[in-house]
Design a protein around this motif. Structure first.
Motif, short mmCIF file in Angstrom:
data_model
loop_
_atom_site.label_atom_id
_atom_site.label_comp_id
_atom_site.label_asym_id
_atom_site.label_seq_id
_atom_site.Cartn_x
_atom_site.Cartn_y
_atom_site.Cartn_z
N ARG A 22 67.38 91.27 -76.09
CA ARG A 22 66.00 90.86 -76.39
C ARG A 22 65.95 89.84 -77.50
O ARG A 22 65.00 89.07 -77.57
N TYR A 23 66.96 89.84 -78.39
CA TYR A 23 66.89 89.00 -79.58
C TYR A 23 68.17 88.21 -79.79
O TYR A 23 69.27 88.67 -79.49
N ASN A 24 68.03 87.02 -80.37
CA ASN A 24 69.15 86.21 -80.80
C ASN A 24 69.68 86.83 -82.09
O ASN A 24 68.90 87.15 -82.98
N PRO A 25 70.99 86.99 -82.26
CA PRO A 25 71.54 87.66 -83.45
C PRO A 25 71.49 86.84 -84.74
O PRO A 25 71.84 87.34 -85.79
N LEU A 26 71.07 85.58 -84.70
CA LEU A 26 70.96 84.77 -85.90
C LEU A 26 69.75 85.21 -86.71
O LEU A 26 68.68 85.48 -86.15
N VAL A 122 78.67 80.01 -77.73
CA VAL A 122 77.72 80.93 -78.33
C VAL A 122 77.11 80.26 -79.55
O VAL A 122 77.79 79.90 -80.49
N SER A 123 75.81 80.07 -79.48
CA SER A 123 75.08 79.42 -80.55
C SER A 123 73.87 80.25 -80.90
O SER A 123 73.40 81.05 -80.10
N GLY A 124 73.36 80.01 -82.09
CA GLY A 124 72.14 80.66 -82.51
C GLY A 124 71.11 79.62 -82.90
O GLY A 124 71.46 78.52 -83.33
N PHE A 125 69.85 79.96 -82.73
CA PHE A 125 68.76 79.06 -83.09
C PHE A 125 67.57 79.90 -83.52
O PHE A 125 67.26 80.91 -82.91
N LEU A 126 66.91 79.46 -84.57
CA LEU A 126 65.66 80.08 -84.99
C LEU A 126 64.86 79.11 -85.83
O LEU A 126 65.39 78.15 -86.36
N THR A 127 63.57 79.39 -85.93
CA THR A 127 62.70 78.66 -86.84
C THR A 127 62.15 79.65 -87.86
O THR A 127 62.01 80.85 -87.57
N PHE A 128 61.84 79.14 -89.06
CA PHE A 128 61.31 79.98 -90.12
C PHE A 128 60.56 79.12 -91.12
O PHE A 128 60.70 77.90 -91.15
N VAL A 139 64.04 87.06 -91.19
CA VAL A 139 63.36 86.36 -90.10
C VAL A 139 64.41 86.14 -89.03
O VAL A 139 65.53 85.72 -89.32
N PHE A 140 64.07 86.44 -87.80
CA PHE A 140 64.99 86.26 -86.68
C PHE A 140 64.20 85.93 -85.44
O PHE A 140 62.96 85.89 -85.47
N ASN A 141 64.89 85.65 -84.37
CA ASN A 141 64.25 85.40 -83.08
C ASN A 141 63.10 84.41 -83.19
O ASN A 141 62.00 84.66 -82.74
N SER A 142 63.38 83.27 -83.83
CA SER A 142 62.42 82.18 -83.98
C SER A 142 61.09 82.63 -84.55
O SER A 142 60.04 82.50 -83.92
N GLY A 143 61.16 83.15 -85.74
CA GLY A 143 59.94 83.41 -86.50
C GLY A 143 59.53 84.86 -86.62
O GLY A 143 58.61 85.16 -87.36
N LYS A 144 60.18 85.78 -85.91
CA LYS A 144 59.83 87.19 -86.04
C LYS A 144 60.37 87.70 -87.37
O LYS A 144 61.55 87.59 -87.64
N ALA A 145 59.50 88.23 -88.20
CA ALA A 145 59.89 88.73 -89.52
C ALA A 145 59.67 90.24 -89.58
O ALA A 145 58.71 90.75 -89.01
N GLU A 146 60.59 90.92 -90.26
CA GLU A 146 60.45 92.35 -90.46
C GLU A 146 61.33 92.80 -91.62
O GLU A 146 62.15 92.02 -92.13
N SER A 147 61.21 94.05 -91.99
CA SER A 147 62.04 94.56 -93.08
C SER A 147 63.50 94.62 -92.64
O SER A 147 63.79 94.80 -91.45
N LEU A 148 64.38 94.46 -93.59
CA LEU A 148 65.81 94.56 -93.30
C LEU A 148 66.14 95.93 -92.73
O LEU A 148 66.94 96.05 -91.81
#
Length: 164
Positions: A22-26, A122-128, A139-148
């Motif tokens: 479901r999510y990119n690991p970056l 294997v590459s990772g990409f996200l925006t923040f 922040v992961f999965n191109s802008g999804k933010a949550e607690s560690l």
């Protein structure tokens, strides 16, 4: 430059998504004054580390293949196994190809693109945005933010780690 393969890597991440990831690991975490780039590795996988990182000022019409203006770029001299890298710094074994000289504006969107040592495809990409960053949050999965804590509690299969 191997960034041309980034599109293939993004396609691979999308392919993994079709297989249950479901999510990119970056991810990027830490406070806005000292962000850290990370890669959530799969348990038991060797040589799974960040080999190359680019930070971009996200363009209005940016894409994963052409995210905008390159602000910072580092690359490993050899296959290093690093899962955490401080934004703007080159750890031992990495060469700075473009130093980070710009100050990051808190409300501006930036993009991160990485290549991994385990596999050139294997590459990772996200925006923040830096205003999303805070100690104890990522922040992961191109802008999804949550607690560690919530992020670390997610199932590894959400990130494409499947046991045999």
């Amino acid at each position: 430059m191997r960034w041309g393969r980034a599109l293939i890597g993004v396609a691979l991440v999308l392919l993994l998504s079709a297989c249950g990831a479901r999510y990119n690991p970056l991810f990027i975490g830490g406070g806005a004054s000292k962000p850290v780039i990370g890669w959530r590795g799969c348990p038991g996988v060797d040589h799974n580390g960040i080999e190359e990182v680019g930070l971009y000022k996200w363009a209005k019409n940016g894409t994963a293949d052409n995210p905008g203006q390159l602000l910072w770029h580092i690359r490993a001299d050899k296959n290093n196994i690093l899962s955490l890298i401080a934004l703007g710094e080159a750890p031992t074994g990495f060469t700075t190809r473009l130093p980070l000289t710009a100050h990051l504006d808190s409300g501006t969107t930036y993009a991160l693109r990485t290549n991994m040592a385990s596999n050139d495809l294997v590459s990772g990409f996200l925006t923040f945005r830096p205003d999303q960053l805070a100690v104890g949050r990522i922040v992961f999965n191109s802008g999804k933010a949550e607690s560690l804590e919530d992020y670390e509690g997610r199932d590894n299969e959400d990130f494409g780690c499947f046991t045999d």
